[in-house]
Design an enzyme around this catalytic site. Structure first.
Site, PDB file in Angstrom:
ATOM      1  N   PHE A 162      57.449 -20.096  44.826  1.00  0.00           N
ATOM      2  CA  PHE A 162      57.151 -21.040  45.907  1.00  0.00           C
ATOM      3  C   PHE A 162      58.378 -21.896  46.153  1.00  0.00           C
ATOM      4  O   PHE A 162      58.854 -22.579  45.260  1.00  0.00           O
ATOM      5  CB  PHE A 162      55.942 -21.929  45.584  1.00  0.00           C
TER       6      PHE A 162
ATOM      7  N   LYS B  48      60.190 -33.773  44.653  1.00  0.00           N
ATOM      8  CA  LYS B  48      58.974 -34.353  44.104  1.00  0.00           C
ATOM      9  C   LYS B  48      59.133 -35.701  43.383  1.00  0.00           C
ATOM     10  O   LYS B  48      59.030 -36.731  44.003  1.00  0.00           O
ATOM     11  CB  LYS B  48      58.283 -33.303  43.232  1.00  0.00           C
TER      12      LYS B  48
ATOM     13  N   ASP C 202      65.355 -23.716  41.508  1.00  0.00           N
ATOM     14  CA  ASP C 202      64.484 -24.645  42.216  1.00  0.00           C
ATOM     15  C   ASP C 202      63.684 -25.395  41.146  1.00  0.00           C
ATOM     16  O   ASP C 202      62.724 -24.867  40.586  1.00  0.00           O
ATOM     17  CB  ASP C 202      63.564 -23.848  43.155  1.00  0.00           C
TER      18      ASP C 202
HETATM   19  C1  LIG Z   1      56.632 -28.520  46.038  1.00  0.00           C
HETATM   20  C2  LIG Z   1      57.671 -27.487  45.904  1.00  0.00           C
HETATM   21  C3  LIG Z   1      58.535 -27.163  46.958  1.00  0.00           C
HETATM   22  C4  LIG Z   1      58.399 -27.754  48.329  1.00  0.00           C
HETATM   23  O1  LIG Z   1      58.592 -29.116  48.363  1.00  0.00           O
HETATM   24  P1  LIG Z   1      58.160 -29.959  49.661  1.00  0.00           P
HETATM   25  O2  LIG Z   1      58.620 -31.351  49.350  1.00  0.00           O
HETATM   26  O3  LIG Z   1      56.681 -29.829  49.796  1.00  0.00           O
HETATM   27  O4  LIG Z   1      58.867 -29.361  50.817  1.00  0.00           O
HETATM   28  C5  LIG Z   1      59.521 -26.216  46.724  1.00  0.00           C
HETATM   29  N1  LIG Z   1      59.652 -25.632  45.522  1.00  0.00           N
HETATM   30  C6  LIG Z   1      58.847 -25.929  44.489  1.00  0.00           C
HETATM   31  C7  LIG Z   1      59.065 -25.260  43.180  1.00  0.00           C
HETATM   32  C8  LIG Z   1      57.820 -26.847  44.655  1.00  0.00           C
HETATM   33  O5  LIG Z   1      56.993 -27.097  43.634  1.00  0.00           O
END
Ligand SMILES: *Cc1c(COP(=O)(O)O)cnc(C)c1O
Length: 397
Positions: free
Chosen positions: A138, A252, A223
């Site tokens: 994700f 986050k 990420d």
């Molecule tokens: C939440 C998340 C995203 C996206 O972040 P947003 O601030 O919602 O755009 C991308 N990568 C990971 C691993 C995430 O947990």
């Protein structure tokens, strides 16, 4: 207005993008939140790993208040003090030399994708732009990060997707080797997959990826939007494996709950961005970065990483004990305070049962209960969740 009326107005006026629980939250403190009626909840979602310090940490609140009185926004045409402070802190405590600030996780990953392409084209001379990503990943909801996200359910209806991504199974080194071709410029992944079901890398996997990337001159992009900033018990998840990525994305919890995103990298790579190449109006604004400085120093100073490791180990062992008692509980996974328990049955009804017991938990991939308490969580709070979970599980068998 009462919460029933407000929820009605929400259905009427807000885009239909979220399936919400019938709770309207108005206040938070530490690991607790309260609804409009004054009912208290124990929060093991933490805004999906945003509120790592707990809700409304006093130092973050104070930093926001102080900064709001001084300066809320100017343009990146000018130097911004807290932005410089937060970038220095991030570089001092990571592999990175340079930071680009933005406002969300997806935006940080967009930046990583753009920079990887630009760097590869400049350095290789050829036309290298393809990025290998992992199944169940994700990376966000913008068109590029959605395409990087190798899960069909997020793609449906948005085709044509962006060209330049190739998917391989997570934890399969040979699949990565096979996927590399002359167009490949990077490998991008979460060191622990969050949304994809709390999937951990197998022993040596991340190290092997690092070696392949070195050998083939590819960039390794981590990420850590969900697992960075202490969530796994170390400041960054990559530290567990004794390797470093080339690019790292954060968001986050980076600013203690205020929207922010960041792309971290080495100088040599960062310098492929020159003035005018990439930008964000609100990126690194005074308010968000002042909150970020407060959140970062609090995370380091208040023993939260140690508590995360200790409570994470305890929570994991308690979840494993439960898992052994119930045949529909398949596996417990995770590190630090990102923990999941995979079930053979639908998990969403369990989340609702827990809500009835005034405990907030999350379910991802339909069958994985995910626990993301604040890093200040106590043993007593974990015990309360375990006891409630066991009661709910007992109601099922
Ligand atoms: C939440 C998340 C995203 C996206 O972040 P947003 O601030 O919602 O755009 C991308 N990568 C990971 C691993 C995430 O947990």
């Amino acid at each position: 207005m009462d919460s029933q009326t407000l929820m009605m107005l929400s259905e009427k006026y807000l885009a239909n993008t979220y399936a919400r629980y019938p709770v309207l939250l108005v206040k938070g403190k530490g690991t607790r939140v309260w609804d409009l009626e004054g009912e208290e909840y124990l929060d093991f979602v933490s805004g999906l790993a945003v509120c790592n310090l707990g809700h409304c940490h006093p130092k973050v609140v104070r930093a926001i208040q102080d900064q709001a009185e001084k300066l809320i926004h100017v343009s990146n045409f000018y130097y911004i003090e807290p932005q410089i402070q937060l970038a220095s802190l991030l570089c001092k405590h990571s592999f990175a030399d340079k930071v680009f600030f933005c406002n969300s996780g997806a935006e940080a990953n967009e930046g990583a994708i753009k920079l990887a392409r630009k760097y590869a084209k400049e350095k290789s001379g050829g036309n290298r732009y393809e990025i290998i990503t992992m199944e169940q990943s994700f990376h966000g909801r913008t068109l590029a990060t959605l395409t990087a996200t190798a899960q069909e359910k997020f793609h449906k209806g948005y085709e044509p997707l962006m060209p330049g991504f190739k998917y391989v199974p997570f934890n399969d080194i040979q699949a990565v080797r096979n996927a590399i071709d002359p167009k490949t410029c990077a490998v991008m992944l979460e060191p622990i997959q969050g949304e994809g079901g709390v999937n951990c890398p197998s022993e040596g996997y991340l190290k092997a990826l690092r070696e392949i990337c070195d050998e083939k001159k590819l960039l390794l992009i981590f990420d850590e939007i969900q697992v960075g900033m202490g969530r796994t018990g170390k400041l960054f998840a990559y530290e567990h494996d004794g390797i470093e990525p080339d690019l790292l994305t954060l968001a986050k919890s980076l600013a203690g709950g205020v929207p922010i995103g960041a792309l971290l990298t080495k100088k040599e790579i960062a310098d492929s961005f020159r003035p005018g190449d990439h930008a964000s109006t609100f990126g690194g604004n005074p308010l968000a970065t002042a909150a970020g400085v407060a959140a970062f120093t609090t995370l380091l100073e208040e023993g939260m990483l140690e508590n995360c490791q200790k409570m994470g180990d305890y929570f994991l062992s308690q979840l494993e004990a439960i898992q052994k008692k119930f045949p529909f509980a398949k596996e417990v996974r995770g590190k630090g305070l990102i923990l999941g328990i995979e079930l053979n049955i639908d998990g969403s009804s369990i989340v609702k049962e827990m809500l009835r017991k005034k405990i907030l938990i999350n379910c991802t991939m339909g069958k994985v209960l995910r626990f993301l308490p604040a890093l200040i969580v106590t043993r007593e709070e974990i015990d309360r969740v375990i006891k409630a979970l066991e009661e709910v599980f007992r109601g099922i068998t």
